[in-house]
Design a protein around this motif. Structure first.
Motif, PDB file in Angstrom:
ATOM      1  N   ASN A  25       0.813  -1.221   0.000  1.00 32.51           N
ATOM      2  CA  ASN A  25       0.000   0.000   0.000  1.00 32.51           C
ATOM      3  C   ASN A  25       0.846   1.272   0.000  1.00 32.51           C
ATOM      4  O   ASN A  25       0.323   2.377   0.103  1.00 32.51           O
ATOM      5  CB  ASN A  25      -0.973   0.008   1.189  1.00 32.51           C
ATOM      6  N   GLY A  26       2.180   1.126  -0.154  1.00 34.58           N
ATOM      7  CA  GLY A  26       3.017   2.297  -0.337  1.00 34.58           C
ATOM      8  C   GLY A  26       3.655   2.858   0.913  1.00 34.58           C
ATOM      9  O   GLY A  26       4.165   3.983   0.899  1.00 34.58           O
ATOM     10  N   GLU A  27       3.662   2.083   1.991  1.00 35.72           N
ATOM     11  CA  GLU A  27       4.376   2.509   3.190  1.00 35.72           C
ATOM     12  C   GLU A  27       5.791   1.919   3.158  1.00 35.72           C
ATOM     13  O   GLU A  27       6.144   1.173   2.257  1.00 35.72           O
ATOM     14  CB  GLU A  27       3.614   2.067   4.437  1.00 35.72           C
ATOM     15  N   ILE A  28       6.599   2.260   4.163  1.00 33.99           N
ATOM     16  CA  ILE A  28       7.994   1.805   4.208  1.00 33.99           C
ATOM     17  C   ILE A  28       8.151   0.729   5.274  1.00 33.99           C
ATOM     18  O   ILE A  28       7.605   0.848   6.377  1.00 33.99           O
ATOM     19  CB  ILE A  28       8.937   2.989   4.510  1.00 33.99           C
ATOM     20  N   CYS A  29       8.884  -0.319   4.939  1.00 35.82           N
ATOM     21  CA  CYS A  29       9.139  -1.379   5.913  1.00 35.82           C
ATOM     22  C   CYS A  29      10.613  -1.769   5.852  1.00 35.82           C
ATOM     23  O   CYS A  29      11.304  -1.496   4.874  1.00 35.82           O
ATOM     24  CB  CYS A  29       8.261  -2.602   5.640  1.00 35.82           C
ATOM     25  N   GLN A  30      11.095  -2.401   6.921  1.00 36.73           N
ATOM     26  CA  GLN A  30      12.475  -2.880   6.933  1.00 36.73           C
ATOM     27  C   GLN A  30      12.490  -4.340   6.502  1.00 36.73           C
ATOM     28  O   GLN A  30      11.763  -5.169   7.034  1.00 36.73           O
ATOM     29  CB  GLN A  30      13.096  -2.736   8.322  1.00 36.73           C
ATOM     30  N   LEU A  31      13.337  -4.642   5.517  1.00 32.54           N
ATOM     31  CA  LEU A  31      13.436  -6.002   4.990  1.00 32.54           C
ATOM     32  C   LEU A  31      14.556  -6.788   5.647  1.00 32.54           C
ATOM     33  O   LEU A  31      14.551  -8.017   5.641  1.00 32.54           O
ATOM     34  CB  LEU A  31      13.675  -5.949   3.474  1.00 32.54           C
ATOM     35  N   GLY A  32      15.528  -6.071   6.176  1.00 33.73           N
ATOM     36  CA  GLY A  32      16.671  -6.726   6.812  1.00 33.73           C
ATOM     37  C   GLY A  32      17.712  -5.693   7.176  1.00 33.73           C
ATOM     38  O   GLY A  32      17.476  -4.489   7.065  1.00 33.73           O
ATOM     39  N   GLN A  33      18.862  -6.154   7.605  1.00 32.15           N
ATOM     40  CA  GLN A  33      19.956  -5.244   7.919  1.00 32.15           C
ATOM     41  C   GLN A  33      21.274  -5.985   7.812  1.00 32.15           C
ATOM     42  O   GLN A  33      21.319  -7.208   7.851  1.00 32.15           O
ATOM     43  CB  GLN A  33      19.792  -4.637   9.310  1.00 32.15           C
ATOM     44  N   ALA A  34      22.310  -5.204   7.645  1.00 32.23           N
ATOM     45  CA  ALA A  34      23.639  -5.806   7.519  1.00 32.23           C
ATOM     46  C   ALA A  34      24.656  -4.848   8.111  1.00 32.23           C
ATOM     47  O   ALA A  34      24.416  -3.647   8.249  1.00 32.23           O
ATOM     48  CB  ALA A  34      23.958  -6.102   6.059  1.00 32.23           C
ATOM     49  N   ARG A  35      25.803  -5.392   8.452  1.00 30.30           N
ATOM     50  CA  ARG A  35      26.869  -4.569   9.014  1.00 30.30           C
ATOM     51  C   ARG A  35      27.802  -4.121   7.887  1.00 30.30           C
ATOM     52  O   ARG A  35      28.500  -4.940   7.294  1.00 30.30           O
ATOM     53  CB  ARG A  35      27.638  -5.355  10.058  1.00 30.30           C
ATOM     54  N   GLY A  36      27.743  -2.838   7.580  1.00 29.17           N
ATOM     55  CA  GLY A  36      28.554  -2.300   6.505  1.00 29.17           C
ATOM     56  C   GLY A  36      27.749  -2.118   5.226  1.00 29.17           C
ATOM     57  O   GLY A  36      26.802  -2.864   4.954  1.00 29.17           O
ATOM     58  N   MET A  37      28.133  -1.131   4.441  1.00 35.06           N
ATOM     59  CA  MET A  37      27.387  -0.786   3.232  1.00 35.06           C
ATOM     60  C   MET A  37      27.460  -1.882   2.177  1.00 35.06           C
ATOM     61  O   MET A  37      26.466  -2.206   1.529  1.00 35.06           O
ATOM     62  CB  MET A  37      27.927   0.543   2.660  1.00 35.06           C
ATOM     63  N   LYS A  38      28.633  -2.484   1.993  1.00 37.05           N
ATOM     64  CA  LYS A  38      28.769  -3.512   0.962  1.00 37.05           C
ATOM     65  C   LYS A  38      27.841  -4.691   1.206  1.00 37.05           C
ATOM     66  O   LYS A  38      27.185  -5.189   0.288  1.00 37.05           O
ATOM     67  CB  LYS A  38      30.226  -3.989   0.885  1.00 37.05           C
ATOM     68  N   LYS A  39      27.770  -5.131   2.451  1.00 35.89           N
ATOM     69  CA  LYS A  39      26.894  -6.258   2.790  1.00 35.89           C
ATOM     70  C   LYS A  39      25.425  -5.872   2.646  1.00 35.89           C
ATOM     71  O   LYS A  39      24.600  -6.684   2.210  1.00 35.89           O
ATOM     72  CB  LYS A  39      27.186  -6.746   4.208  1.00 35.89           C
ATOM     73  N   ALA A  40      25.110  -4.626   3.002  1.00 35.74           N
ATOM     74  CA  ALA A  40      23.717  -4.164   2.889  1.00 35.74           C
ATOM     75  C   ALA A  40      23.287  -4.091   1.426  1.00 35.74           C
ATOM     76  O   ALA A  40      22.170  -4.484   1.075  1.00 35.74           O
ATOM     77  CB  ALA A  40      23.565  -2.802   3.555  1.00 35.74           C
ATOM     78  N   LEU A  41      24.163  -3.592   0.566  1.00 40.05           N
ATOM     79  CA  LEU A  41      23.848  -3.513  -0.860  1.00 40.05           C
ATOM     80  C   LEU A  41      23.707  -4.910  -1.462  1.00 40.05           C
ATOM     81  O   LEU A  41      22.842  -5.157  -2.312  1.00 40.05           O
ATOM     82  CB  LEU A  41      24.922  -2.722  -1.598  1.00 40.05           C
ATOM     83  N   LYS A  42      24.560  -5.830  -1.026  1.00 36.31           N
ATOM     84  CA  LYS A  42      24.464  -7.229  -1.492  1.00 36.31           C
ATOM     85  C   LYS A  42      23.122  -7.819  -1.085  1.00 36.31           C
ATOM     86  O   LYS A  42      22.461  -8.505  -1.880  1.00 36.31           O
ATOM     87  CB  LYS A  42      25.612  -8.049  -0.895  1.00 36.31           C
ATOM     88  N   LEU A  43      22.690  -7.526   0.151  1.00 35.87           N
ATOM     89  CA  LEU A  43      21.405  -8.019   0.631  1.00 35.87           C
ATOM     90  C   LEU A  43      20.258  -7.400  -0.173  1.00 35.87           C
ATOM     91  O   LEU A  43      19.293  -8.095  -0.521  1.00 35.87           O
ATOM     92  CB  LEU A  43      21.242  -7.697   2.121  1.00 35.87           C
TER      93      LEU A  43
END
Length: 280
Positions: free
Chosen positions: A196-214
């Motif tokens: 419906n167009g709201e924001i949710c958290q899908l996950g998290q990672a330590r560090g930008m590279k790992k977050a982008l990979k996720l």
């Protein structure tokens, strides 16, 4: 003839700006009491500097109904409007009010106008505009275009990773303690859009590279037939990061097209320096 109006949270590539069918309607931002219009006068580097130096979070305001109404005028018989998710902004309601005012003044049958609630933001809006044009160029009927694009919106997903959580902290959307812990431990949340167009958290990672990979994993997990899809990548002042993401995705899947664009004002405000947004 047709016109595609996208509020300025949706970035236009240079190709789309020169196409002749697209136009942005500007939102405005406020940083420490200073009003900034999200149009061709917007200076991203100066804006990011102002945000960083401001002790309070930036704010935004949606386009006025009059701004939309002026863009409904013209020779075009079909008017399509794509707005930032109405769960996040008043842009959709403003566009709808403008439609009512226009039809009261010029008649309901003067032209066909439809407002799409993107249920997304940034590059997600851009992709919706491109889908509208694809349908128009295929000579589909107005009503069929509306139905097909609404179906496309139902299937679209938006994802993003932020380099810093400072804007969210300053705006009160994240507690000081959570922001401190996240920054200290270098934790990067991977966020996405709900149906419906709201924001949710899908996950998290330590560090930008790992977050982008996720985030890339989440994107590809949600795509059934990548060869028939257009993927959008919007970045805030980090073109190298965006291109690295594109190259990584191309190793894993084949898309019909990949669009990469720098964020305009509203998206820069939320993504902040180094943030990346993806939609497909």
């Amino acid at each position: 003839m047709y016109k595609i109006i996208i509020d300025s949270c949706g970035e236009l590539t240079e190709e789309l700006k020169n196409d002749g069918h697209y136009v942005n309607v500007a939102l405005e931002m406020e940083v420490n009491g200073e009003r900034i219009v999200d149009d061709k006068t917007f200076n991203q580097s100066e804006f990011l500097k102002k945000i960083k130096e401001s002790p309070i979070g930036p704010k935004s305001s949606c386009p006025s109904p009059e701004s939309y109404m002026q863009l409904y005028k013209g020779e075009e018989e079909h008017i399509y409007v794509v707005t930032l998710s109405k769960e996040l902004s008043g842009s959709y309601n403003s566009a709808e009010l403008a439609k009512k005012l226009y039809e009261e003044e010029y008649g309901e049958n003067s032209k066909k106008i439809y407002i799409f609630n993107s249920r997304s933001a940034s590059i997600g809006e851009t992709l919706i505009g491109m889908k509208i044009q694809e349908c128009e160029e295929a000579k589909m009927a107005f009503e069929d275009i509306v139905e097909k694009v609404e179906h496309y919106i139902d299937s679209q997903h938006t994802y993003f990773v932020l380099e810093t959580l400072e804007t969210l902290r300053k705006n009160g959307r994240l507690s000081n303690l959570k922001a401190l812990v996240a920054n200290t431990l270098n934790i990067k949340p991977v966020m996405g859009s709900t149906p419906n167009g709201e924001i949710c958290q899908l996950g998290q990672a330590r560090g930008m590279k790992k977050a982008l990979k996720l985030m890339i994993e989440e994107v590809l997990k949600g795509v059934k037939d990548s060869k028939s899809c257009t993927l959008g990548i919007s970045h805030c002042n980090c073109p190298q990061r965006a291109n690295e993401i594109k190259e990584e995705i191309l190793k894993l899947a084949e898309f019909k097209k990949i669009v990469v664009v720098d964020t305009a004002g509203i998206s820069s405000m939320y993504a902040n320096d180094g943030g990346v947004i993806m939609a497909v």
